[in-house]
Structure formats: structure tokens, C-alpha cells
Design a protein around this motif. Structure first.
Motif, PDB file in Angstrom:
ATOM      1  N   GLY A 189       2.351   9.819 -10.228  1.00 58.74           N
ATOM      2  CA  GLY A 189       3.480  10.492 -10.869  1.00 58.74           C
ATOM      3  C   GLY A 189       3.879  11.803 -10.231  1.00 58.74           C
ATOM      4  N   PHE A 190       4.976  12.573  -9.039  1.00 65.21           N
ATOM      5  CA  PHE A 190       4.213  14.196  -9.733  1.00 65.21           C
ATOM      6  C   PHE A 190       4.897  15.268 -10.722  1.00 65.21           C
ATOM      7  CE2 PHE A 190       6.867  12.487  -5.058  1.00 65.21           C
ATOM      8  CZ  PHE A 190       5.947  12.713  -4.403  1.00 65.21           C
ATOM      9  N   LEU A 211       1.018  -1.064   0.008  1.00 68.11           N
ATOM     10  CA  LEU A 211      -0.114   0.164  -0.116  1.00 68.11           C
ATOM     11  C   LEU A 211       1.127   1.358   0.053  1.00 68.11           C
ATOM     12  CD1 LEU A 211      -2.734  -1.423   2.646  1.00 68.11           C
ATOM     13  CD2 LEU A 211      -3.282  -0.888   0.482  1.00 68.11           C
ATOM     14  N   THR A 212       1.942   0.997  -0.216  1.00 71.28           N
ATOM     15  CA  THR A 212       3.090   2.304   0.620  1.00 71.28           C
ATOM     16  C   THR A 212       4.458   2.409  -0.482  1.00 71.28           C
ATOM     17  OG1 THR A 212       4.118   1.433   1.915  1.00 71.28           O
ATOM     18  CG2 THR A 212       2.351   2.856   3.169  1.00 71.28           C
ATOM     19  N   GLU A 213       4.640   1.145  -1.003  1.00 73.30           N
ATOM     20  CA  GLU A 213       5.483   1.363  -1.711  1.00 73.30           C
ATOM     21  C   GLU A 213       5.497   1.716  -2.954  1.00 73.30           C
ATOM     22  OE1 GLU A 213       8.863  -1.384  -0.408  1.00 73.30           O
ATOM     23  OE2 GLU A 213       8.884  -1.512   1.592  1.00 73.30           O
ATOM     24  N   PRO A 214       5.849   2.669  -4.008  1.00 76.17           N
ATOM     25  CA  PRO A 214       5.231   2.201  -5.517  1.00 76.17           C
ATOM     26  C   PRO A 214       5.876   1.832  -6.180  1.00 76.17           C
ATOM     27  CG  PRO A 214       6.168   4.590  -4.298  1.00 76.17           C
ATOM     28  CD  PRO A 214       6.710   3.841  -3.389  1.00 76.17           C
ATOM     29  N   GLU A 215       6.828   0.328  -6.190  1.00 77.13           N
ATOM     30  CA  GLU A 215       7.351  -0.201  -7.483  1.00 77.13           C
ATOM     31  C   GLU A 215       6.094  -1.697  -6.770  1.00 77.13           C
ATOM     32  OE1 GLU A 215      10.615  -3.778  -7.777  1.00 77.13           O
ATOM     33  OE2 GLU A 215      11.059  -2.131  -6.402  1.00 77.13           O
ATOM     34  N   VAL A 253       5.450   8.719  -3.616  1.00 77.95           N
ATOM     35  CA  VAL A 253       4.882   8.959  -2.885  1.00 77.95           C
ATOM     36  C   VAL A 253       6.074   9.933  -1.277  1.00 77.95           C
ATOM     37  CG1 VAL A 253       3.008   7.007  -2.352  1.00 77.95           C
ATOM     38  CG2 VAL A 253       5.235   6.934  -1.799  1.00 77.95           C
ATOM     39  N   GLU A 254       5.300  10.333  -0.486  1.00 75.83           N
ATOM     40  CA  GLU A 254       6.894  10.817   0.503  1.00 75.83           C
ATOM     41  C   GLU A 254       6.163  10.210   1.397  1.00 75.83           C
ATOM     42  OE1 GLU A 254       7.643  14.999  -2.399  1.00 75.83           O
ATOM     43  OE2 GLU A 254       5.760  15.105  -0.830  1.00 75.83           O
ATOM     44  N   GLY A 279      -1.646  -1.797 -11.119  1.00 78.43           N
ATOM     45  CA  GLY A 279      -1.289  -1.365 -12.688  1.00 78.43           C
ATOM     46  C   GLY A 279      -1.650   0.496 -12.430  1.00 78.43           C
ATOM     47  N   VAL A 280      -0.829   0.940 -11.281  1.00 79.72           N
ATOM     48  CA  VAL A 280      -1.726   2.483 -11.446  1.00 79.72           C
ATOM     49  C   VAL A 280       0.487   2.947 -11.132  1.00 79.72           C
ATOM     50  CG1 VAL A 280      -2.077   4.696 -10.392  1.00 79.72           C
ATOM     51  CG2 VAL A 280      -3.513   3.112 -10.607  1.00 79.72           C
TER      52      VAL A 280
END
Length: 294
Positions: free
Chosen positions: A196-197, A168-172, A184-185, A179-180
Motif C-alpha cells: 500500500g501507499f 492482476l490489476t485490481e487491488p481487491e 496501484v495507479e 494475500g498481498v
């Protein structure tokens, strides 16, 4: 208006999927509170789990062993829903389900057009995920009650709490099962940016975080909070959407999308040889950064 299309692969024979689509008892499990079917003349569903569900609004047009087609009146407009089943052969037989629905808002109209037709993108994401879970022998993860403004659900996931937290927290990890892309910070006040930023726009912000346990994200018009707890060797995930204007219609569109995503999150952790079951199709005008598995 645009035409919506979604495609999902279900690990079961076509006959089993067809039965779940046309049997009223099965429909009451994965789709709707109420369902009545009398083929080849009647196919209807309604109730709290159906948009505009005070009474049935469907008219059966055609049914055979690989097709179900019906009209569904939403917001006073007739939409046409087509469900096509195709057999896929491999190590074991599976079924590719393609859903098409006409006369629904495309991008970006779906974000600003009121009414039930704007819900169809995420409504079918949850409904088809529940169909797949039911046919494959799992309990559907959740349903949306369109008569309630309490947006809260609990899901038991047969996985370690830390593993679910990382998903739920790590982008990879997040990108793999959902699929999204997300950047995150992970600290209070940090940004949470779907796409993405660099995608621009206005990212949400993390208001509270307890590593390994919980997070709250402020989306501006709504706050999304989730908590994880150990539960008999499994992980109990509780999700709540709150902080929205309760004098206005509840944000069911985002809630439906979340519930459909939770179905894939559970499957991601519980399937031995997980692979995405959604087959990407292009929604009319939808930007690539918002194309998701559901």
C-alpha cells in the motif's frame, strides 16, 4: 540466522503426499531435475532446478509415514529441513504439510545476503505449490532454472482474459488470491505499491499498460512485464523479468516468488470452490505487510 516455516494444505490423503515426497519419479516432476531415493538411507536431489545443484548436498536424517527430515548444505552451511504431514478430516481427507528449515536469513537480511540460503523463502513457496498441484492432479505451473538468466514463463489459465486481467490489476482481486495488499495507479507513470501507499518506501512505477492485455512495471533494478492472450478458450499469461544487471546473479528470489504466485492465480480461476491453501505462519522478523500466502 532465522528459522523458516511454511504450511500448505493439500487436497489429498497423507499417503499420496508422502509418496510424492519420497518417490524419485514424482520428485523429478515437481521438485528437481535429478532425484535418487533409497529409504531409509538416501534422499537426494540436484540439477538445474536446485540451488547449489551441481551435485547433491542432502543427507537423510529420518523418515516415517508422517515425517521427512534431512540436512541440506547451502553456501557451505548445514541447514536442517523438516517436512511434517498431518491428516485433516472434513468433507474429504486433506493433508497439512509443515516445512521448517534452519539457518536461513530472516528479515531484512534475506534481501541483502547473497547466496542460496536467501532464496529459501521463495524457493519453498514454489516447490510446495508444485507439490500440491502434482498431488492434486495438475501439472506444476513452472520451474526455475538456476543455470539460466532468461526469466520468462508462460501459463495457460482456464479463464476469461478480462477476468485474469482484473486479478492482476485490481487491488481487491489481487489481494484475494495473493494475500498481498497492493495500491496501484493504472496509467503510465503511475505507482505500484506492494503493502500500500501508506507503507512508505519506494513504490515501483508502471511504464506501459494496455488495458485487458499487458503491463510493464519498473522496480528500479528490474522490469516486470506480463501479457495476456486468448488461447483456445483459455488465457495465455506470459511473464518476463528483464533489465537487471546480467553481470550479477539473476534475481531468482523475486522470480521464484512470482512463479509460486502464478500457481495460486491459476488455481484461483480454475477451482470451483477456491479457498487459500496456504496457512499463514510468522516468519522471524518479517513485517506483517510482507506476510503473504506463500
Amino acid at each position: 540466522m532465522a528459522t523458516l516455516q511454511k504450511r500448505i494444505r493439500i487436497d489429498a490423503p497423507r499417503s499420496a503426499v508422502h509418496h510424492a515426497l519420497t518417490d524419485p519419479t514424482a520428485l523429478r516432476v515437481w521438485l528437481a531435475e535429478h532425484a535418487e531415493v533409497d529409504l531409509p538411507d538416501r534422499f537426494q536431489f540436484w540439477g538445474r532446478r536446485t540451488p547449489d545443484g551441481d551435485v547433491p548436498h542432502q543427507r537423510l536424517l529420518h523418515v516415517d509415514d508422517s515425517t521427512l527430515r534431512f540436512d541440506w548444505d547451502l553456501d557451505g552451511v548445514t541447514t536442517n529441513v523438516d517436512l511434517a504431514l498431518a491428516t485433516e478430516t472434513g468433507e474429504r481427507e486433506s493433508t497439512l504439510v509443515t516445512l521448517t528449515q534452519t539457518e536461513v536469513p530472516g528479515w531484512p537480511e534475506m534481501l541483502t545476503t547473497p547466496g542460496s540460503r536467501s532464496l529459501m523463502h521463495t524457493y519453498w513457496a514454489l516447490a510446495l505449490a508444485n507439490l500440491a498441484d502434482h498431488v492434486e492432479g495438475r501439472q506444476p505451473v513452472a520451474h526455475c532454472d538456476f543455470t539460466s538468466k532468461e526469466l520468462r514463463t508462460e501459463v495457460l489459465i482456464d479463464a476469461d482474459r478480462q477476468a485474469v486481467y482484473e486479478s492482476l490489476t485490481e487491488p481487491e482481486h489481487f489481494a484475494r488470491w495473493s494475500g498481498v495488499k497492493v495500491d496501484v495507479e493504472l496509467y503510465p507513470g503511475g505507482r505500484w505499491a506492494m503493502g500500500g501507499f501508506e507503507a512508505g518506501g519506494y513504490p515501483a512505477h508502471i511504464t506501459a499498460i494496455e488495458p485487458g492485455h499487458s503491463m510493464s512495471i519498473d522496480w528500479g533494478e528490474m522490469v516486470q512485464t506480463w501479457e495476456l492472450a486468448d488461447s483456445g478458450g483459455r488465457t495465455r499469461l506470459t511473464f518476463v523479468h528483464s533489465g537487471f544487471d546480467e553481470t550479477q546473479p539473476a534475481p531468482y528470489d523475486g522470480w521464484l516468488g512470482l512463479l509460486g504466485g502464478l500457481a495460486e492465480l491459476r488455481r484461483y480461476h480454475e477451482s470451483k470452490n477456491w479457498s487459500p491453501r496456504w496457512v499463514e505462519v510468522k516468519v522471524d522478523g518479517l513485517p506483517d505487510e510482507l506476510m503473504t500466502i506463500n
